[in-house]
Design a protein around this motif. Structure first.
Motif, short mmCIF file in Angstrom:
data_model
loop_
_atom_site.label_atom_id
_atom_site.label_comp_id
_atom_site.label_asym_id
_atom_site.label_seq_id
_atom_site.Cartn_x
_atom_site.Cartn_y
_atom_site.Cartn_z
N TRP A 72 27.15 25.66 39.82
CA TRP A 72 26.31 26.54 40.74
C TRP A 72 24.94 26.52 40.19
O TRP A 72 24.60 26.50 39.04
CB TRP A 72 26.83 28.00 40.94
CG TRP A 72 27.97 27.91 41.51
CD1 TRP A 72 29.35 27.46 41.22
CD2 TRP A 72 28.36 28.16 43.13
NE1 TRP A 72 30.25 27.46 42.09
CE2 TRP A 72 29.66 27.97 43.12
CE3 TRP A 72 27.37 28.90 44.06
CZ2 TRP A 72 30.11 28.25 44.68
CZ3 TRP A 72 27.83 28.86 45.24
CH2 TRP A 72 29.34 28.77 45.64
N SER B 110 29.93 31.70 42.39
CA SER B 110 31.37 31.22 42.66
C SER B 110 31.35 31.74 44.35
O SER B 110 30.69 32.56 44.85
CB SER B 110 32.14 31.74 42.06
OG SER B 110 32.61 33.18 42.40
N THR B 111 32.41 31.26 44.99
CA THR B 111 32.53 31.51 46.56
C THR B 111 33.25 33.00 46.55
O THR B 111 33.27 33.32 47.83
CB THR B 111 33.59 30.49 47.10
OG1 THR B 111 34.88 30.43 46.21
CG2 THR B 111 32.78 29.12 47.17
N ALA B 112 33.61 33.47 45.53
CA ALA B 112 33.92 35.13 45.54
C ALA B 112 32.87 36.21 45.75
O ALA B 112 33.17 37.12 46.24
CB ALA B 112 34.68 35.30 44.10
N TYR B 113 31.68 35.62 45.49
CA TYR B 113 30.47 36.74 45.75
C TYR B 113 30.23 36.40 47.20
O TYR B 113 30.48 35.37 47.93
CB TYR B 113 29.38 36.08 44.98
CG TYR B 113 29.46 36.31 43.38
CD1 TYR B 113 29.17 37.39 42.91
CD2 TYR B 113 30.30 35.44 42.36
CE1 TYR B 113 29.19 37.80 41.58
CE2 TYR B 113 30.05 35.82 41.33
CZ TYR B 113 29.85 37.02 40.71
OH TYR B 113 30.09 37.14 39.34
N ASN C 222 25.50 27.93 52.44
CA ASN C 222 25.52 29.36 52.04
C ASN C 222 24.85 29.50 50.76
O ASN C 222 25.08 28.70 49.76
CB ASN C 222 27.04 29.88 51.93
CG ASN C 222 27.70 29.88 53.21
OD1 ASN C 222 27.01 30.06 54.64
ND2 ASN C 222 29.09 29.66 53.36
N ARG D 264 24.72 32.55 47.87
CA ARG D 264 25.54 33.88 47.34
C ARG D 264 24.89 34.68 46.38
O ARG D 264 23.93 34.16 45.66
CB ARG D 264 26.69 33.32 47.05
CG ARG D 264 27.58 32.68 48.07
CD ARG D 264 28.78 32.26 47.64
NE ARG D 264 29.72 31.43 48.63
CZ ARG D 264 30.19 32.01 49.58
NH1 ARG D 264 30.64 33.34 49.47
NH2 ARG D 264 30.89 31.12 50.47
N HIS E 73 21.56 31.77 54.50
CA HIS E 73 21.61 30.27 54.84
C HIS E 73 20.74 29.49 54.45
O HIS E 73 19.51 29.96 54.86
CB HIS E 73 22.49 30.10 56.16
CG HIS E 73 23.74 30.89 56.45
ND1 HIS E 73 24.94 30.72 55.94
CD2 HIS E 73 23.75 32.00 57.10
CE1 HIS E 73 25.79 31.58 56.48
NE2 HIS E 73 24.84 32.19 57.08
N ALA F 169 25.86 26.30 45.62
CA ALA F 169 26.65 25.27 45.20
C ALA F 169 26.11 24.00 44.53
O ALA F 169 25.14 23.44 45.25
CB ALA F 169 27.73 24.72 46.05
N ILE G 153 27.93 36.45 50.52
CA ILE G 153 26.81 35.33 51.37
C ILE G 153 25.52 36.27 51.43
O ILE G 153 25.82 37.24 52.41
CB ILE G 153 27.59 34.64 52.55
CG1 ILE G 153 28.56 33.88 52.13
CG2 ILE G 153 26.35 33.80 53.29
CD1 ILE G 153 29.29 33.21 53.30
#
Length: 530
Positions: A315, A291-294, A285, A287, A299, A329, A296
């Motif tokens: 990141w 962070s994974t809070a943002y 992913n 983004r 890919h 990531a 997507i």
């Protein structure tokens, strides 16, 4: 009058008796055949999924009424039934001008060359194995898709790896395929939007990488399957790519029979860009933020390359071909130094010897077997070997090698299966990370088992030493490991540092080490084949 009635009465009874007997089919066939299979299944319909009503032993003679699509309609126990015509040998016939029983199959049969070949429910190693075939088995080919072939054998129907099939008649293909110099023009074409796009032998992420395409490359779209496109390049190369990295164009695209060198300069990053980011896994992913809070926004896949912008909290921010930026990531990428167009380039090892070579890369452990783990930060061996294998596979594919991974995700693969996959490979490389009770143990090790492996081990070891990975190297040792001992092909097992050593653990997790280790092994393999 009474006698006439009596005659009529007996006539009606005779008609009723005749009508009550079952109708036995008359043998209208003009040819017979002999069963040449050990046991041939007899079915109600011309399909391997239809009901089996019996079987015929080798040498049995049958009457054949007609043949259609690889199935013969025969007489079996006073009724009509169906068997595979591939296992019938036609006897003398009164109609020599008619085609033989297996004419349509002569160009569609192949011989199994592996000791034991898995038959799967679909075209890929991710599909369930539904059976296996022994060496020398003759199968009927239904169709081919990339590196996989749909076959039938008796009642068995499924997919097998084409690498372990020897086509029995390549001179008469049933369906003519377009040659590389005369590609099919479907009128649909597109351009590559990724900086670097892998193309594969089949339309799924587990299929081997068979090549790569640069940004803005023109491709012809031959067919589509879900989110994958089967494409052909201007020089005739074919493969599957993810459709999200192909921008479909309007109008006809010229397909060059004999491509000439491009007249315009290749696309290069601006001189201000000093680093590039290489993706090390498929389906990663990207983004809006670090962070994974943002959200997507897309890919990317293994081998894709992007310009590096900055790093923040593990990141990495990358520049997309569209000019926009995104975050990925940091533990799923390698950041490499990009040489300036005006700076002197470092001589690269000659990799010509790798072209066309079939190389099996074996990421050690996986699934319920995580391997060893780091003493300082808990680094898992199974995760590290898969990351290293993916990066190595990308470099080898770029050099023209045909790469097969024994596993492409966190799946457990038995030692026997790993060896089986290497049948008919030109080289087998198993990747591991070491551990010892003595925390001072450090460095790289390359193991061999037999004399056939020693030259390969020395070449790989030399490549690693010359790559200057940052770890001590230069040790080639004898190792009685299953994947080496049971392997008939040249094979080595490489220990890429000690996770039990804090310095080694920290070093092997760096982008620099991973890139140099893959480069060193690639150079070593190239030297071995030269």
């Amino acid at each position: 009058m009474r006698s006439n009635v009596k005659v009529m009465y007996f006539f009606l009874i005779a008609v009723l008796l005749i009508a009550s007997f079952p109708c036995i089919p008359v043998a209208a066939a003009t040819k017979t055949a002999t069963v040449n299979a050990t046991s041939l299944n007899v079915r109600t319909e011309p399909s391997s999924s239809s009901k089996q009503i019996g079987s015929l032993k080798k040498g049995s003679n049958v009457t054949v009424f007609n043949v259609e699509k690889g199935w013969a309609n025969i007489s079996f126990q006073d009724r009509k039934a169906w068997v595979s015509s591939a296992y019938l040998k036609e006897n003398g016939t009164n109609s020599p001008s008619k085609p033989s029983l297996t004419k349509e199959n002569t160009a569609k049969t192949a011989k199994v060359t592996a000791t034991s070949l898995n038959v799967r429910s679909g075209a890929g190693t991710q599909y369930k194995a539904i059976g296996s075939l022994k060496n020398g088995t003759i199968v009927s080919i239904v169709k081919e898709e990339g590196n996989w072939t749909s076959i039938t054998y008796g009642s068995m129907k499924g997919w097998v790896s084409s690498a372990y099939l020897l086509n029995q008649n390549r001179t008469a293909p049933t369906t003519p395929k377009p040659s590389a110099t005369n590609p099919v023009n479907s009128g649909k074409w597109g351009r590559v939007t990724a900086t670097y796009l892998n193309f594969r032998s089949a339309g799924n992420l587990s299929s081997p990488i068979i090549g790569s395409l640069k940004y803005d490359t023109s491709v012809q779209v031959v067919s589509e399957s879900g989110s994958w496109l089967y494409i052909q390049t201007t020089d005739g190369k074919k493969g599957w790519v993810s459709s999200q990295y192909i921008s479909i164009q309007t109008g006809g695209a010229p397909i060059v029979t004999n491509p000439k060198p491009a007249t315009k300069p290749p696309v290069v990053p601006p001189s201000s860009v000093s680093k590039k980011v290489v993706i090390m896994s498929d389906g990663v992913n990207i983004r809006q933020g670090p962070s994974t809070a943002y959200l997507i926004v897309g890919h990317v896949n293994q081998g894709d390359e992007f310009a590096y912008l900055q790093s923040k909290n593990d990141w990495v921010q990358i520049k997309l071909p569209s000019g926009k930026s995104a975050w990925v990531a940091g533990w799923l990428v390698v950041v490499q130094q990009s040489a300036s167009p005006n700076s002197p380039s470092t001589p690269k090892p000659t990799l010509g010897g790798l072209k066309g070579k079939r190389i099996v890369i074996d990421p050690g452990h996986g699934g319920n077997d995580p391997g060893t783990s780091g003493k300082s930060s808990g680094t898992q061996e199974a995760s590290m070997t898969l990351m290293s294998a993916r990066l190595l596979a990308t470099q080898l594919s770029n050099a023209g090698a045909k790469v097969i991974l024994t596993r492409s995700d966190n799946t457990y693969i038995s030692l026997n299966k790993r060896v089986e996959i290497s049948h008919f490979a030109d080289a087998f490389v198993s990747l591991h990370y070491n551990s010892a009770t003595d925390k001072s143990a450090t460095g790289l090790l390359t193991f061999y088992y037999g004399q056939k492996d020693l030259k390969l081990a020395n070449s790989v070891n030399t490549g690693l030493v010359q790559a200057n990975t940052g770890l001590k190297g230069g040790n080639v040792r004898y190792g009685n490991f299953h994947v080496l001992r049971e392997n008939k092909q040249p094979a080595v097992l490489v220990e890429l540092g000690f996770l039990s050593n804090p310095f080694d653990e920290l070093t092997v997790k760096s982008n620099s080490f991973q890139t140099k280790a893959a480069t060193g092994i690639t150079a070593g393999l190239a030297q071995y084949f030269q």
